[in-house]
Design an enzyme around this catalytic site. Structure first.
Site, PDB file in Angstrom:
ATOM      1  N   LEU A   1       0.758  -1.134   0.039  1.00 16.26           N
ATOM      2  CA  LEU A   1      -0.046   0.003  -0.010  1.00 16.26           C
ATOM      3  C   LEU A   1       0.818   1.266  -0.083  1.00 16.26           C
ATOM      4  CD1 LEU A   1      -3.164   0.959   2.056  1.00 16.26           C
ATOM      5  CD2 LEU A   1      -1.016   2.036   2.565  1.00 16.26           C
ATOM      6  N   LEU A   2       0.498   2.246  -0.908  1.00 14.28           N
ATOM      7  CA  LEU A   2       1.094   3.508  -0.913  1.00 14.28           C
ATOM      8  C   LEU A   2       0.047   4.403  -0.473  1.00 14.28           C
ATOM      9  CD1 LEU A   2       2.324   5.255  -4.168  1.00 14.28           C
ATOM     10  CD2 LEU A   2       0.435   6.296  -2.878  1.00 14.28           C
ATOM     11  N   ASN A   3       0.763   5.492   0.623  1.00 16.45           N
ATOM     12  CA  ASN A   3      -0.037   6.650   0.772  1.00 16.45           C
ATOM     13  C   ASN A   3       0.541   8.131   0.574  1.00 16.45           C
ATOM     14  OD1 ASN A   3       0.537   5.234   3.543  1.00 16.45           O
ATOM     15  ND2 ASN A   3      -0.651   7.173   4.142  1.00 16.45           N
ATOM     16  N   ASP A   4       0.738   8.691   1.551  1.00 14.48           N
ATOM     17  CA  ASP A   4       1.136  10.231   1.375  1.00 14.48           C
ATOM     18  C   ASP A   4       2.359  10.198   0.528  1.00 14.48           C
ATOM     19  OD1 ASP A   4      -0.776  10.027   3.316  1.00 14.48           O
ATOM     20  OD2 ASP A   4       0.525  11.122   4.755  1.00 14.48           O
TER      21      ASP A   4
ATOM     22  N   GLN B   1       4.600   7.235   1.475  1.00 11.27           N
ATOM     23  CA  GLN B   1       4.353   6.128   2.480  1.00 11.27           C
ATOM     24  C   GLN B   1       4.156   4.664   1.892  1.00 11.27           C
ATOM     25  OE1 GLN B   1       3.608   6.917   6.394  1.00 11.27           O
ATOM     26  NE2 GLN B   1       5.374   7.689   5.647  1.00 11.27           N
TER      27      GLN B   1
ATOM     28  N   GLU C   1      -4.224  17.132   9.072  1.00  8.25           N
ATOM     29  CA  GLU C   1      -2.740  16.099   8.869  1.00  8.25           C
ATOM     30  C   GLU C   1      -2.329  16.891   7.724  1.00  8.25           C
ATOM     31  OE1 GLU C   1      -4.604  12.377   7.790  1.00  8.25           O
ATOM     32  OE2 GLU C   1      -3.765  11.598   9.792  1.00  8.25           O
TER      33      GLU C   1
ATOM     34  N   SER D   1       4.743  10.514   7.714  1.00  4.22           N
ATOM     35  CA  SER D   1       4.872  11.461   6.791  1.00  4.22           C
ATOM     36  C   SER D   1       5.908  12.568   7.353  1.00  4.22           C
ATOM     37  CB  SER D   1       3.606  11.947   6.471  1.00  4.22           C
ATOM     38  OG  SER D   1       2.942  10.880   5.655  1.00  4.22           O
TER      39      SER D   1
ATOM     40  N   ARG E   1       1.792  15.276  14.028  1.00  4.61           N
ATOM     41  CA  ARG E   1       2.713  14.429  12.857  1.00  4.61           C
ATOM     42  C   ARG E   1       2.844  15.252  11.674  1.00  4.61           C
ATOM     43  NH1 ARG E   1      -1.603  11.284  13.913  1.00  4.61           N
ATOM     44  NH2 ARG E   1      -3.238  11.557  12.422  1.00  4.61           N
ATOM     45  N   ASP E   2       3.991  15.021  11.002  1.00  3.41           N
ATOM     46  CA  ASP E   2       3.845  15.390   9.295  1.00  3.41           C
ATOM     47  C   ASP E   2       4.669  16.565   9.316  1.00  3.41           C
ATOM     48  OD1 ASP E   2       2.076  12.980   9.300  1.00  3.41           O
ATOM     49  OD2 ASP E   2       0.338  14.459   8.970  1.00  3.41           O
TER      50      ASP E   2
HETATM   51  C1  FRU Z   1      -2.237  11.003   6.157  1.00  5.62           C
HETATM   52  C2  FRU Z   1      -1.428  10.053   7.445  1.00  5.62           C
HETATM   53  C3  FRU Z   1      -0.492  10.948   8.114  1.00  5.62           C
HETATM   54  C4  FRU Z   1       0.621  10.063   8.485  1.00  5.62           C
HETATM   55  C5  FRU Z   1       0.447   8.999   7.249  1.00  5.62           C
HETATM   56  C6  FRU Z   1       0.788   7.666   8.050  1.00  5.62           C
HETATM   57  O1  FRU Z   1      -2.493  10.077   5.326  1.00  5.62           O
HETATM   58  O2  FRU Z   1      -2.455   9.762   8.114  1.00  5.62           O
HETATM   59  O3  FRU Z   1      -1.131  11.988   9.061  1.00  5.62           O
HETATM   60  O4  FRU Z   1       1.680  10.586   8.972  1.00  5.62           O
HETATM   61  O5  FRU Z   1      -0.729   9.195   7.010  1.00  5.62           O
HETATM   62  O6  FRU Z   1       0.875   6.633   6.815  1.00  5.62           O
END
Ligand code: FRU
Length: 492
Positions: free
Chosen positions: A44-47, A63, A222, A107, A167-168
């Site tokens: 899985l890919l996210n941010d 991510q 976020e 992130s 975070r982030d």
């Molecule tokens: C946003 C988030 C960030 C966090 C990351 C974890 O999609 O929830 O706040 O750092 O994804 O994968």
């Protein structure tokens, strides 16, 4: 099959023999692999993270949970490009699993200093009782791509007044100082952004909350980002917990921006206008920007959302990033255009010029599953006009203009395998025609579409999951006529 906590928070080294190969076999058979978007090899890919230009190349991390398609132990996966068009997969950028990121390298962002790329991120940790504690960490990348974690957090506490949702970090340099914004939740469970400053990227001073007018605006913000454009201050963030109203905020979570006066220390007061969503489609979250060497502000987002199941979850992979967009300011709004480098993609071209009068017609010259398409459409009294694409025997995705309502609508109700149905199957946004003309600039990949309306004034991004045989393109006008000039390019 859903993984339990113990399986979700494993490191790659802890995978069962053959586990990755099993995922790879699923991926190979997925009919929805993308052709020109950044997507994970498996998992899985996210941010998007650490988007930067360093050492003569763009670097874009994301991510990544390598062992499945749920949100588990997050890594930073590293990609790079010299032209924003072709991206190289470079493997793991930051691996979690240390004392300060035992449950994920969450992130963060990147800034260059002394010839090295500093990657600032949130180390996610959990106790045995599953109590979360976030550390802000630093990893340093050399010219040859090797990344070394600092070994201690650069911000190791959450200041009073905020919860463990902290975070982030998005870092930037201004004159001789560094700053970062961090997304958080106040102890009264409302979202906001805080600001830190540093002279060396290693010692950070808490400046305080960024003073926006939005005191009760969702329960968590976020992925904040702050930059200046044409002398204005721009704050991007992804607020959670907004209620939808009319065409706005229809997705589970939003991403948007505020434009105001540039931020100034020491007061951190941000005088700004309205909150605007960045994207009016179905799948867009947690964008991040960087500055190109020529000064352009570039943005990439995650073409997905948290807590939503996607059809490829069954295929060993999930999600992709959006194409890079160039940001400019016009009349107090952000304009987003596809990065100009993307013309390099263009292959064989086809063109159609036609008038539709209360009818729909398949365009034999056009079609496919992967292409760029630019349509100029003149309204000639039609009540509704638009383009059906990915058309098959039982499928079509539709983008159209509703003249009475004065809005553009993206409809994925018949796009193929459905998703997030509880959030509806149409998205729309008010758009004014310009001299009776509408432009739709579309980038269609195997399982996504990004539509830039009126030269970047409004953008719709969406994942769609049609069958491979659904390749048709149909133009139509209802209750009157519309004239279409359409150019389509294959993508090479
Ligand atoms: C946003 C988030 C960030 C966090 C990351 C974890 O999609 O929830 O706040 O750092 O994804 O994968």
């Amino acid at each position: 099959m859903k993984m339990g906590r113990e399986q979700l928070y494993r490191l790659i080294e802890e995978a069962e023999p053959g586990e990755r190969e099993a995922l790879e076999r699923l991926v190979v058979h997925s009919p929805w692999r993308q052709k020109f978007h950044i997507q994970p090899e498996v998992g899985l890919l996210n941010d998007p993270n650490g988007f930067s230009y360093y050492g003569g190349e763009y670097h874009l991390f994301y991510q990544w949970f390598p062992l499945g398609t749920q949100h588990g132990m997050k890594y930073w996966y590293h990609t790079s490009s010299t032209d924003l068009v072709h991206w190289k997969n470079l493997g793991i950028g930051i691996a979690p699993g240390g004392p300060f990121d035992s449950h994920g390298a969450f992130s963060g962002s990147a800034v260059e200093k002394d010839g090295k790329l500093f990657l600032m991120y949130t180390g996610n940790t959990r106790t045995e009782e599953w109590v979360r504690f976030p550390y802000q960490c630093m990893a340093i990348m050399e010219r040859d791509g090797t990344v070394t974690k600092l070994g201690r957090p650069v911000i190791s506490d959450v200041p009073p007044g905020f919860t463990d949702h902290f975070r982030d970090p998005k870092v930037w340099k201004e004159l001789e100082s560094y700053y970062c914004v961090i997304g958080t939740q106040r102890t009264d469970h409302t979202g906001c952004v805080v600001l830190y400053s540093s002279a060396d990227l290693l010692n950070w001073r808490f400046e305080g909350e960024l003073g926006t007018r939005l005191k009760q605006f969702g329960y968590m913000w976020e992925c904040p980002d702050y930059f200046e454009l044409d002398g204005a201050g721009v704050l991007l963030f992804s607020p959670q917990g907004l209620t939808s109203e009319g065409n706005n905020c229809r997705n589970i979570y939003q991403s948007g921006y505020l434009i105001g006066d540039p931020l100034r220390l020491p007061d951190r007061d941000f005088r700004h206008g309205e909150f605007w969503e960045l994207d009016y489609g179905f799948d867009f979250y947690a964008p991040q920007t960087t500055q190109a060497p020529d000064g352009r502000r570039l943005l990439v987002g995650w073409m997905g959302l948290p807590e939503i199941e996607y059809p490829t979850d069954q295929h060993g992979w999930a999600h992709c990033l959006t194409l890079p967009r160039e940001l400019t300011l016009d009349n107090g709004r952000l304009i987003q255009r596809p990065a100009r480098e993307l013309v390099k993609h263009r292959g064989r071209m086809a063109e159609v010029h036609t008038v539709m009068h209360s009818r729909a017609a398949d365009m034999k010259e056009l079609g496919g599953t992967v292409y760029e398409l630019l349509a100029h459409i003149w309204e000639g009294g039609a009540e509704r006009f638009g383009i059906e694409f990915r058309v098959g025997p039982n499928e079509r995705t539709v983008i159209y203009y509703d003249s009475a309502a004065g809005k553009v609508v993206l409809d994925r109700s018949e796009s193929g395998q459905g998703l997030a149905l509880e959030y509806g199957t149409q998205r729309s946004h008010a758009v004014a025609l310009r001299d009776s003309m509408l432009t739709l600039h579309m980038f269609v990949d195997t399982s996504s579409v990004e539509v830039f309306v009126n030269d970047g004034e409004t953008v719709f991004s969406a994942r769609i999951f049609p069958e491979q045989v659904s390749t048709g393109i149909r133009l139509y006008a209802e209750g009157g006529s519309a004239e279409f000039r359409v150019v389509q390019w294959e993508i090479e």
